[in-house]
Write a protein that holds these residues in place. Sequence first.
Motif, PDB file in Angstrom:
ATOM      1  N   ALA A 272     -18.793  -3.034  -7.829  1.00  0.00           N
ATOM      2  CA  ALA A 272     -17.423  -3.481  -7.516  1.00  0.00           C
ATOM      3  C   ALA A 272     -16.511  -3.302  -8.718  1.00  0.00           C
ATOM      4  N   TRP A 273     -17.048  -3.546  -9.921  1.00  0.00           N
ATOM      5  CA  TRP A 273     -16.251  -3.354 -11.140  1.00  0.00           C
ATOM      6  C   TRP A 273     -15.899  -1.880 -11.328  1.00  0.00           C
ATOM      7  N   GLY A 274     -16.878  -1.005 -11.105  1.00  0.00           N
ATOM      8  CA  GLY A 274     -16.632   0.425 -11.263  1.00  0.00           C
ATOM      9  C   GLY A 274     -15.581   0.933 -10.303  1.00  0.00           C
ATOM     10  N   ILE A 275     -15.675   0.497  -9.037  1.00  0.00           N
ATOM     11  CA  ILE A 275     -14.702   0.928  -8.036  1.00  0.00           C
ATOM     12  C   ILE A 275     -13.317   0.361  -8.349  1.00  0.00           C
TER      13      ILE A 275
ATOM     14  N   LEU B 273     -12.864  -9.142  -3.737  1.00  0.00           N
ATOM     15  CA  LEU B 273     -11.548  -9.264  -4.359  1.00  0.00           C
ATOM     16  C   LEU B 273     -11.267  -8.180  -5.392  1.00  0.00           C
ATOM     17  N   LEU B 274     -12.279  -7.817  -6.193  1.00  0.00           N
ATOM     18  CA  LEU B 274     -12.055  -6.882  -7.296  1.00  0.00           C
ATOM     19  C   LEU B 274     -11.443  -5.554  -6.839  1.00  0.00           C
ATOM     20  N   PRO B 275     -12.069  -4.822  -5.895  1.00  0.00           N
ATOM     21  CA  PRO B 275     -11.463  -3.554  -5.461  1.00  0.00           C
ATOM     22  C   PRO B 275     -10.114  -3.752  -4.779  1.00  0.00           C
ATOM     23  N   LEU B 276      -9.977  -4.865  -4.042  1.00  0.00           N
ATOM     24  CA  LEU B 276      -8.719  -5.157  -3.353  1.00  0.00           C
ATOM     25  C   LEU B 276      -7.585  -5.387  -4.341  1.00  0.00           C
TER      26      LEU B 276
ATOM     27  N   LEU C 194     -13.882   3.359   2.186  1.00  0.00           N
ATOM     28  CA  LEU C 194     -14.794   2.607   3.048  1.00  0.00           C
ATOM     29  C   LEU C 194     -16.247   2.867   2.653  1.00  0.00           C
ATOM     30  N   LEU C 195     -16.597   4.128   2.460  1.00  0.00           N
ATOM     31  CA  LEU C 195     -17.966   4.489   2.078  1.00  0.00           C
ATOM     32  C   LEU C 195     -18.321   3.950   0.698  1.00  0.00           C
ATOM     33  N   GLU C 196     -17.364   4.004  -0.227  1.00  0.00           N
ATOM     34  CA  GLU C 196     -17.597   3.488  -1.579  1.00  0.00           C
ATOM     35  C   GLU C 196     -18.005   2.021  -1.570  1.00  0.00           C
ATOM     36  N   GLY C 197     -17.455   1.273  -0.624  1.00  0.00           N
ATOM     37  CA  GLY C 197     -17.718  -0.160  -0.595  1.00  0.00           C
ATOM     38  C   GLY C 197     -19.081  -0.542  -0.053  1.00  0.00           C
ATOM     39  N   MET C 198     -19.744   0.339   0.666  1.00  0.00           N
ATOM     40  CA  MET C 198     -20.995  -0.023   1.341  1.00  0.00           C
ATOM     41  C   MET C 198     -22.139  -0.415   0.399  1.00  0.00           C
ATOM     42  N   PRO C 199     -22.382   0.310  -0.697  1.00  0.00           N
ATOM     43  CA  PRO C 199     -23.471  -0.113  -1.589  1.00  0.00           C
ATOM     44  C   PRO C 199     -23.174  -1.388  -2.360  1.00  0.00           C
ATOM     45  N   VAL C 200     -21.910  -1.807  -2.400  1.00  0.00           N
ATOM     46  CA  VAL C 200     -21.521  -2.983  -3.192  1.00  0.00           C
ATOM     47  C   VAL C 200     -22.195  -4.250  -2.669  1.00  0.00           C
ATOM     48  N   SER C 201     -22.496  -4.287  -1.366  1.00  0.00           N
ATOM     49  CA  SER C 201     -23.123  -5.476  -0.784  1.00  0.00           C
ATOM     50  C   SER C 201     -24.503  -5.741  -1.382  1.00  0.00           C
TER      51      SER C 201
ATOM     52  N   PHE D 285      -5.394   0.953   2.279  1.00  0.00           N
ATOM     53  CA  PHE D 285      -6.308   1.579   1.321  1.00  0.00           C
ATOM     54  C   PHE D 285      -7.029   0.510   0.496  1.00  0.00           C
ATOM     55  N   ALA D 286      -6.298  -0.523   0.076  1.00  0.00           N
ATOM     56  CA  ALA D 286      -6.891  -1.615  -0.707  1.00  0.00           C
ATOM     57  C   ALA D 286      -7.957  -2.363   0.080  1.00  0.00           C
ATOM     58  N   ALA D 287      -7.763  -2.477   1.397  1.00  0.00           N
ATOM     59  CA  ALA D 287      -8.688  -3.247   2.233  1.00  0.00           C
ATOM     60  C   ALA D 287      -9.944  -2.475   2.613  1.00  0.00           C
ATOM     61  N   MET D 288      -9.932  -1.154   2.469  1.00  0.00           N
ATOM     62  CA  MET D 288     -11.035  -0.335   2.955  1.00  0.00           C
ATOM     63  C   MET D 288     -12.355  -0.599   2.237  1.00  0.00           C
ATOM     64  N   THR D 289     -12.325  -0.694   0.906  1.00  0.00           N
ATOM     65  CA  THR D 289     -13.569  -0.912   0.157  1.00  0.00           C
ATOM     66  C   THR D 289     -14.182  -2.282   0.469  1.00  0.00           C
ATOM     67  N   PRO D 290     -13.408  -3.381   0.449  1.00  0.00           N
ATOM     68  CA  PRO D 290     -13.983  -4.668   0.876  1.00  0.00           C
ATOM     69  C   PRO D 290     -14.502  -4.632   2.311  1.00  0.00           C
TER      70      PRO D 290
END
Length: 243
Positions: A141-144, A4-7, A128-135, A176-181
């Motif tokens: 997630a806060w930083g992004i 939710l945070l990046p979105l 999309l790539l930014e979101g991968m390490p968040v898992s 764009f909002a959906a890419m990181t999640p």
Amino acid sequence: MIYLLPLLSVILGYGVALILKPSNKKSLKLLLAFSGSFLLSLTVMHLLPEVYESSMQGHEGHDHGHEHTHNNIVGIYIMAGIVFQIILEYFSKGAEHGHVHASSHDHDHEHSNAMPWLLFLSLCIHALLEGMPVSHHNDLAWGIAVHHFPIAIILTAFFINSGLNKSAIFLFMMVFAAMTPLGTLASGQLHVIGDYYTEISAIVVGILFHISSTIIFESSEGHKFNLAKLLVIILGVIMAYFL
């Protein structure tokens, strides 16, 4: 929450630009400086050590020479991430760090309602790539989220000023909002990505290094830092440390 945070940060930035139409460039630059500092600090303090630690865990029992060689390989992936981000910025015009401007080509097509596809695809790949390490690293997630909020404001304002129609702007920003999640979800669910988590994370470290350091320097005219920018940068470092 990590989804939710990046979105929400992009949606909130889109809403702020659409409704409030902020025009104070100084405030936006301070917000950018804070986001760059916060993101860089999270990367250096949390993600980078984790990448090398997971690299060592995957090679336990090897002698010192093999460990040194593998550290070099991780470093190569980090540098590959930096180079890859530079390539993306060739197509995105630096939108990832809020440095978007209309070129002469853009002016010729102003009010043409043409979708800037290269910019769109570059930003989507980046997010999309930014979101991968968040898992594996939820704090990122806060930083992004902090990083994407001012970018969303600047991007939305840029698209409005460029004459892109409202439907296209909405579609652009929501995707764009959906890419990181989506990147976070894929990393957690797809074994193919999970098997190469360390390598992908190292590439993302390089991407974040380049993005955040560029934001810090570009947030000030002539690379001169005034007291306000220095204070928000220090605040970003402190907040990242305690996160």
